[in-house]
Motif scaffolding. Sequence first.
Motif, PDB file in Angstrom:
ATOM      1  N   SER A 275     -21.818  -2.852 -20.417  1.00 57.50           N
ATOM      2  CA  SER A 275     -21.219  -3.902 -19.792  1.00 57.50           C
ATOM      3  C   SER A 275     -21.673  -5.584 -20.311  1.00 57.50           C
ATOM      4  O   SER A 275     -22.981  -5.438 -19.238  1.00 57.50           O
ATOM      5  N   PRO A 276     -21.781  -6.094 -21.209  1.00 61.42           N
ATOM      6  CA  PRO A 276     -22.306  -7.235 -21.258  1.00 61.42           C
ATOM      7  C   PRO A 276     -22.456  -8.268 -20.111  1.00 61.42           C
ATOM      8  O   PRO A 276     -23.445  -9.361 -19.327  1.00 61.42           O
ATOM      9  N   ARG A 277     -21.762  -8.312 -18.974  1.00 65.67           N
ATOM     10  CA  ARG A 277     -22.044  -8.976 -17.217  1.00 65.67           C
ATOM     11  C   ARG A 277     -22.329  -7.948 -16.374  1.00 65.67           C
ATOM     12  O   ARG A 277     -21.941  -8.363 -15.198  1.00 65.67           O
ATOM     13  N   MET A 278     -23.523  -7.043 -16.297  1.00 69.74           N
ATOM     14  CA  MET A 278     -23.387  -5.815 -15.097  1.00 69.74           C
ATOM     15  C   MET A 278     -25.061  -5.319 -16.157  1.00 69.74           C
ATOM     16  O   MET A 278     -24.835  -5.290 -16.828  1.00 69.74           O
ATOM     17  N   VAL A 279     -25.265  -5.410 -14.656  1.00 67.49           N
ATOM     18  CA  VAL A 279     -26.934  -4.085 -14.773  1.00 67.49           C
ATOM     19  C   VAL A 279     -26.927  -3.042 -14.187  1.00 67.49           C
ATOM     20  O   VAL A 279     -26.123  -3.195 -13.119  1.00 67.49           O
ATOM     21  N   CYS A 280     -27.384  -2.168 -14.299  1.00 68.38           N
ATOM     22  CA  CYS A 280     -27.472  -0.778 -13.031  1.00 68.38           C
ATOM     23  C   CYS A 280     -28.848  -0.883 -12.333  1.00 68.38           C
ATOM     24  O   CYS A 280     -30.299  -1.525 -12.942  1.00 68.38           O
ATOM     25  N   VAL A 281     -29.715  -0.920 -11.310  1.00 69.05           N
ATOM     26  CA  VAL A 281     -30.610  -0.404 -10.727  1.00 69.05           C
ATOM     27  C   VAL A 281     -30.419   1.005 -10.305  1.00 69.05           C
ATOM     28  O   VAL A 281     -29.501   1.406  -9.429  1.00 69.05           O
ATOM     29  N   ASP A 282     -31.336   1.651 -10.590  1.00 71.28           N
ATOM     30  CA  ASP A 282     -32.050   3.019 -10.477  1.00 71.28           C
ATOM     31  C   ASP A 282     -33.280   2.959  -8.896  1.00 71.28           C
ATOM     32  O   ASP A 282     -34.139   1.489  -9.086  1.00 71.28           O
ATOM     33  N   TRP A 283     -33.623   4.209  -8.674  1.00 71.63           N
ATOM     34  CA  TRP A 283     -34.823   4.112  -7.297  1.00 71.63           C
ATOM     35  C   TRP A 283     -35.746   5.287  -8.622  1.00 71.63           C
ATOM     36  O   TRP A 283     -35.386   6.562  -8.238  1.00 71.63           O
ATOM     37  N   LEU A 284     -36.356   5.084  -9.219  1.00 70.56           N
ATOM     38  CA  LEU A 284     -37.171   5.768  -9.393  1.00 70.56           C
ATOM     39  C   LEU A 284     -38.903   5.974  -8.663  1.00 70.56           C
ATOM     40  O   LEU A 284     -39.293   5.049  -8.501  1.00 70.56           O
ATOM     41  N   GLY A 285     -39.280   7.720  -9.346  1.00 72.52           N
ATOM     42  CA  GLY A 285     -40.287   7.642  -9.582  1.00 72.52           C
ATOM     43  C   GLY A 285     -41.184   8.634  -9.622  1.00 72.52           C
ATOM     44  O   GLY A 285     -40.307   9.405 -10.314  1.00 72.52           O
ATOM     45  N   PRO A 286     -42.620   8.756  -9.574  1.00 71.85           N
ATOM     46  CA  PRO A 286     -43.690   9.508 -10.460  1.00 71.85           C
ATOM     47  C   PRO A 286     -43.089  11.263 -10.132  1.00 71.85           C
ATOM     48  O   PRO A 286     -42.577  10.980  -8.853  1.00 71.85           O
TER      49      PRO A 286
END
Length: 148
Positions: free
Chosen positions: A86-97
């Motif tokens: 969606s153009p008015r939305m972003v996602c946040v992930d929690w990532l690491g090696p």
Amino acid sequence: MAHVFEPATGDGEDVRGRDRVAEVRTAFDGLLQIRRVTGTAPAAWELNQMVRAVALTLEAAGIPPSATDASGARTATGYRVRAADSPRMVCVDWLGPPGSGAPQEEETKLTECATRLTGLGWEALLYRGPRHRRFLEVEPAASSPPGR
């Protein structure tokens, strides 16, 4: 050539350091000033550049960004902000090696991210996605207060 500040989205080199803290604070204070002048939160700039705006908000809150090396391999554990469908939305992930423990801490860390974002004019909802990995969907709150 002058240095151009870019918020850490979690998909680039590791930018953490003492000088970075001052740059982030200056950029975030500028963002809050834009909100005060326009009386909107999030401001129009944030809505047009949501990945950068959300990344700046998280970085200013002291939450560490993830990082990658030149090959794209994860080198640091932290948030990653990415565009959503969606153009008015972003996602946040929690990532690491690999072996970093990122999957075990993602619910706690993403909840912290959501708390910081919610207090600054964003709505952040925690979801479980493919392979049972959690992520946030972030969008502008329906009625957001200007500034902090």
